[in-house]
Scaffold this motif. Structure first.
Motif, PDB file in Angstrom:
ATOM      1  N   UNK A  62      39.968  71.529 -38.507  1.00  0.00           N
ATOM      2  CA  UNK A  62      40.395  70.488 -37.572  1.00  0.00           C
ATOM      3  C   UNK A  62      41.802  70.017 -37.933  1.00  0.00           C
ATOM      4  N   UNK A  63      42.574  69.662 -36.896  1.00  0.00           N
ATOM      5  CA  UNK A  63      43.919  69.147 -37.108  1.00  0.00           C
ATOM      6  C   UNK A  63      44.201  68.015 -36.138  1.00  0.00           C
ATOM      7  N   UNK A  64      45.084  67.102 -36.553  1.00  0.00           N
ATOM      8  CA  UNK A  64      45.567  66.055 -35.660  1.00  0.00           C
ATOM      9  C   UNK A  64      46.941  65.631 -36.144  1.00  0.00           C
ATOM     10  N   UNK A  65      47.861  65.412 -35.200  1.00  0.00           N
ATOM     11  CA  UNK A  65      49.236  65.019 -35.547  1.00  0.00           C
ATOM     12  C   UNK A  65      49.508  63.628 -35.032  1.00  0.00           C
ATOM     13  N   UNK A  66      50.042  62.784 -35.878  1.00  0.00           N
ATOM     14  CA  UNK A  66      50.389  61.396 -35.566  1.00  0.00           C
ATOM     15  C   UNK A  66      51.662  61.414 -34.722  1.00  0.00           C
ATOM     16  N   UNK A  67      51.520  61.111 -33.431  1.00  0.00           N
ATOM     17  CA  UNK A  67      52.659  61.115 -32.516  1.00  0.00           C
ATOM     18  C   UNK A  67      52.987  59.677 -32.126  1.00  0.00           C
ATOM     19  N   UNK A  68      54.024  59.125 -32.735  1.00  0.00           N
ATOM     20  CA  UNK A  68      54.359  57.729 -32.461  1.00  0.00           C
ATOM     21  C   UNK A  68      54.952  57.564 -31.069  1.00  0.00           C
ATOM     22  N   UNK A  69      55.700  58.574 -30.606  1.00  0.00           N
ATOM     23  CA  UNK A  69      56.368  58.441 -29.308  1.00  0.00           C
ATOM     24  C   UNK A  69      55.364  58.391 -28.159  1.00  0.00           C
ATOM     25  N   UNK A  70      54.212  59.034 -28.345  1.00  0.00           N
ATOM     26  CA  UNK A  70      53.175  59.005 -27.309  1.00  0.00           C
ATOM     27  C   UNK A  70      51.952  58.195 -27.755  1.00  0.00           C
ATOM     28  N   UNK A  71      52.042  57.539 -28.884  1.00  0.00           N
ATOM     29  CA  UNK A  71      50.945  56.774 -29.497  1.00  0.00           C
ATOM     30  C   UNK A  71      49.632  57.538 -29.406  1.00  0.00           C
ATOM     31  N   UNK A  72      49.646  58.768 -29.903  1.00  0.00           N
ATOM     32  CA  UNK A  72      48.466  59.622 -29.793  1.00  0.00           C
ATOM     33  C   UNK A  72      48.125  60.264 -31.126  1.00  0.00           C
TER      34      UNK A  72
END
Lengths: 115, 113
Positions: A62-72
């Motif tokens: 599993x992976x997830x990326x902290x995207x501040x520009x899209x708050x996702x």
């Protein structure tokens, strides 16, 4: 205040399919982000985390990326297995300033993987 | 290393009674947090204790209270139980700093008749 929004479930996939569970958040400052998994009759297990923008958390495929520009903080896995069937929770914790350990959770997304 | 231990696993009570739930954190962990999980409201934060002091509190009525002992074990108490208090109560522990993840126990399933 802080909040987490997850896609509604249940999500039903065939084994070896690609998984995406969407998660967006609202928070002030720089929260830490988490994915937890809950199997029937059990508590929550930490799956992965990211503590700052552009961090990628990964564990067990599993992976997830902290995207501040899209708050996702969308959860992905390239090839799911029947054993991945569970409920997945996205959560945030406020940043280091005055944060403590309070977690704010999304509503959870149930994943069912079929043969 | 033993995980977070919650006792009892299951509990049945009637309206108006009170109940005490126990949580033993992972050895060395000083922060203990409590959450309520229900189908309707999801996971909601009750309170957090760190070094025997309440550090954070959620939006629950005063019937819900907790405490932490010098060995970091924690208890939560619910008085004058209501049907809506039926839930899975989860305890989580961490070392204490905001940079460390929380580890959850398997919960206490409380049913109110």
């Amino acid at each position: 205040g802080n909040s987490v929004t997850q896609m509604e479930g249940p999500v039903t996939l065939s084994e070896e399919a690609f998984l995406t569970i969407n998660c967006t958040y609202t928070a002030t400052g720089y929260p830490s982000l988490f994915w937890y998994v809950q199997y029937p009759g059990e508590g929550l297990q930490l799956l992965l985390k990211a503590t700052k923008a552009d961090d990628k958390g990964s564990n067990k495929g599993f992976e997830a990326t902290y995207r501040k520009e899209t708050t996702s903080f969308h959860l992905e896995k390239g090839s799911v297995q029947v054993s991945d069937s569970a409920v997945y929770f996205c959560a945030l914790r406020r940043g280091l300033t005055g944060g403590g350990n309070k977690l704010t959770f999304g509503t959870g997304t149930q994943l069912k993987v079929e043969l | 290393k033993a995980g977070v231990t919650q006792t009892p696993r299951y509990l049945i009570k009637t309206r108006g009674q009170q109940v005490t739930l126990s949580c033993s954190p992972i050895s060395g962990h000083r922060s203990v947090s409590w959450y309520q999980q229900t189908p309707g409201q999801g996971l909601q934060f009750l309170f957090e204790y760190f070094s025997e002091t309440q550090r954070n509190k959620g939006n629950f009525p005063g019937r819900f209270s907790g405490r932490q002992f010098s060995n970091s074990r924690s208890e939560m108490n619910v008085s004058t139980l209501e049907l809506g208090d039926s839930a899975l109560y989860l305890c989580a522990s961490s070392i204490g700093s905001s940079n460390q993840p929380q580890h959850f126990g398997d919960g206490t399933r409380l049913s109110i008749l």
